[in-house]
Design a protein around this motif. Sequence first.
Motif, PDB file in Angstrom:
ATOM      1  N   ARG A   2       0.797  -1.222   0.000  1.00 23.51           N
ATOM      2  CA  ARG A   2       0.000   0.000   0.000  1.00 23.51           C
ATOM      3  C   ARG A   2       0.840   1.288   0.000  1.00 23.51           C
ATOM      4  NH1 ARG A   2      -3.017   3.446   3.288  1.00 23.51           N
ATOM      5  NH2 ARG A   2      -5.141   3.846   2.556  1.00 23.51           N
ATOM      6  N   PRO A   3       2.001   1.332   0.669  1.00 16.06           N
ATOM      7  CA  PRO A   3       2.805   2.570   0.611  1.00 16.06           C
ATOM      8  C   PRO A   3       3.160   3.004  -0.809  1.00 16.06           C
ATOM      9  CG  PRO A   3       3.558   1.211   2.418  1.00 16.06           C
ATOM     10  CD  PRO A   3       2.561   0.385   1.663  1.00 16.06           C
ATOM     11  N   TRP A   4       3.371   2.047  -1.730  1.00 19.20           N
ATOM     12  CA  TRP A   4       3.637   2.439  -3.117  1.00 19.20           C
ATOM     13  C   TRP A   4       2.424   3.137  -3.717  1.00 19.20           C
ATOM     14  CZ3 TRP A   4       8.339   2.875  -4.412  1.00 19.20           C
ATOM     15  CH2 TRP A   4       9.318   1.938  -4.050  1.00 19.20           C
TER      16      TRP A   4
ATOM     17  N   PHE B  92      -0.215   8.145  -5.597  1.00 20.66           N
ATOM     18  CA  PHE B  92      -1.294   9.137  -5.546  1.00 20.66           C
ATOM     19  C   PHE B  92      -0.788  10.507  -5.110  1.00 20.66           C
ATOM     20  CE2 PHE B  92      -4.375   5.747  -6.051  1.00 20.66           C
ATOM     21  CZ  PHE B  92      -5.438   6.403  -6.678  1.00 20.66           C
ATOM     22  N   ALA B  93       0.272  10.535  -4.303  1.00 20.43           N
ATOM     23  CA  ALA B  93       0.834  11.815  -3.876  1.00 20.43           C
ATOM     24  C   ALA B  93       1.442  12.586  -5.042  1.00 20.43           C
ATOM     25  CB  ALA B  93       1.893  11.595  -2.798  1.00 20.43           C
ATOM     26  N   ARG B  94       1.726  11.884  -6.132  1.00 23.54           N
ATOM     27  CA  ARG B  94       2.348  12.529  -7.296  1.00 23.54           C
ATOM     28  C   ARG B  94       1.411  12.573  -8.499  1.00 23.54           C
ATOM     29  NH1 ARG B  94       5.136  10.407  -3.618  1.00 23.54           N
ATOM     30  NH2 ARG B  94       7.180  11.218  -3.013  1.00 23.54           N
ATOM     31  N   LEU B  95       0.166  12.162  -8.292  1.00 19.74           N
ATOM     32  CA  LEU B  95      -0.844  12.208  -9.335  1.00 19.74           C
ATOM     33  C   LEU B  95      -1.909  13.233  -8.951  1.00 19.74           C
ATOM     34  CD1 LEU B  95      -1.250   8.341  -9.808  1.00 19.74           C
ATOM     35  CD2 LEU B  95      -0.103   9.909 -11.405  1.00 19.74           C
TER      36      LEU B  95
ATOM     37  N   THR C 131      -4.919  13.150   1.392  1.00 16.50           N
ATOM     38  CA  THR C 131      -5.409  14.528   1.399  1.00 16.50           C
ATOM     39  C   THR C 131      -4.317  15.565   1.228  1.00 16.50           C
ATOM     40  OG1 THR C 131      -5.347  14.497   3.823  1.00 16.50           O
ATOM     41  CG2 THR C 131      -7.464  14.027   2.780  1.00 16.50           C
ATOM     42  N   GLN C 132      -3.047  15.176   1.390  1.00 19.58           N
ATOM     43  CA  GLN C 132      -1.938  16.107   1.228  1.00 19.58           C
ATOM     44  C   GLN C 132      -1.027  15.620   0.108  1.00 19.58           C
ATOM     45  OE1 GLN C 132      -0.835  18.933   3.894  1.00 19.58           O
ATOM     46  NE2 GLN C 132      -3.013  18.951   3.467  1.00 19.58           N
ATOM     47  N   VAL C 133      -0.637  16.521  -0.769  1.00 21.06           N
ATOM     48  CA  VAL C 133       0.254  16.143  -1.865  1.00 21.06           C
ATOM     49  C   VAL C 133       1.491  17.044  -1.832  1.00 21.06           C
ATOM     50  CG1 VAL C 133      -1.595  15.298  -3.336  1.00 21.06           C
ATOM     51  CG2 VAL C 133      -0.926  17.691  -3.493  1.00 21.06           C
ATOM     52  N   PRO C 134       2.663  16.514  -2.206  1.00 16.82           N
ATOM     53  CA  PRO C 134       3.869  17.340  -2.215  1.00 16.82           C
ATOM     54  C   PRO C 134       3.787  18.462  -3.243  1.00 16.82           C
ATOM     55  CG  PRO C 134       4.384  14.995  -2.379  1.00 16.82           C
ATOM     56  CD  PRO C 134       2.924  15.130  -2.593  1.00 16.82           C
ATOM     57  N   VAL C 135       4.328  19.599  -2.885  1.00 11.61           N
ATOM     58  CA  VAL C 135       4.381  20.728  -3.808  1.00 11.61           C
ATOM     59  C   VAL C 135       5.760  20.834  -4.435  1.00 11.61           C
ATOM     60  CG1 VAL C 135       4.248  23.246  -3.985  1.00 11.61           C
ATOM     61  CG2 VAL C 135       2.588  21.996  -2.585  1.00 11.61           C
TER      62      VAL C 135
END
Length: 239
Positions: A127-129, A134-137, A181-185
Amino acid sequence: MAENTGSAPGAQRFIPPGADTIDELRAASGGCQGCELYRDATQTVFGRGDESARVVLVGEQPGDMEDQKGLPFVGPAGRLLRKAVDDAGLDPSQIYLTNAVKHFRFELRGKRRIHQTPDRVHITACRPWLVAEFARLDPEIVVVLGATAAKALLGPTFRVTKQRGELLPWPASAQHPEDFTQVPVDSAGRVADAPEARLLATIHPSAVLRADDQDKAYEGLVADLTVAARALPAGRRPE
């Protein structure tokens, strides 16, 4: 192969903290030993598609052909999915394809490798992958294909048969919404709230291939994907 009810170290320790792109994640995933599946599989099969894709399709795990080629959805189920995507009016260039589990789980019968459904321990370990992807999509629609993908994103109580074709809020419908809910900027570690999207669950294309009435099963898959296609806004979401 009996169900694996044990534990696994998980993929999180193989994900580089500085990986800013899908390509960097894909490169790192080749060394993943988060569960025992890596021992027998040919290679890790990571997601493919543009990071800016409007639709993310999440399947179960790679099959025999995917394991050999290192790409998701290139076997018989993948060919059927591509036809269904076209028939539903989705733009293939705006789709990112991935799986909940990145290694092929199989049982050897003679020289044949027979697909085996991943167990909970494999879904949890991998699941971490999925969270990192999703953090980069930035999808506007997430399509969950089958029970394994549904368990990975929505939890073990979700039933595709009961809620297929229904549009749900994303990431609010996730088992752990806070993971999405949080994505890298940027590479400095700054984050932002992920834009709200919608999620739809349907059957996996391999289920169509196994169905007694393949035509009816295929029509149902296309109908669900058509709901997703029609839910896409007319224009791209503003940056």
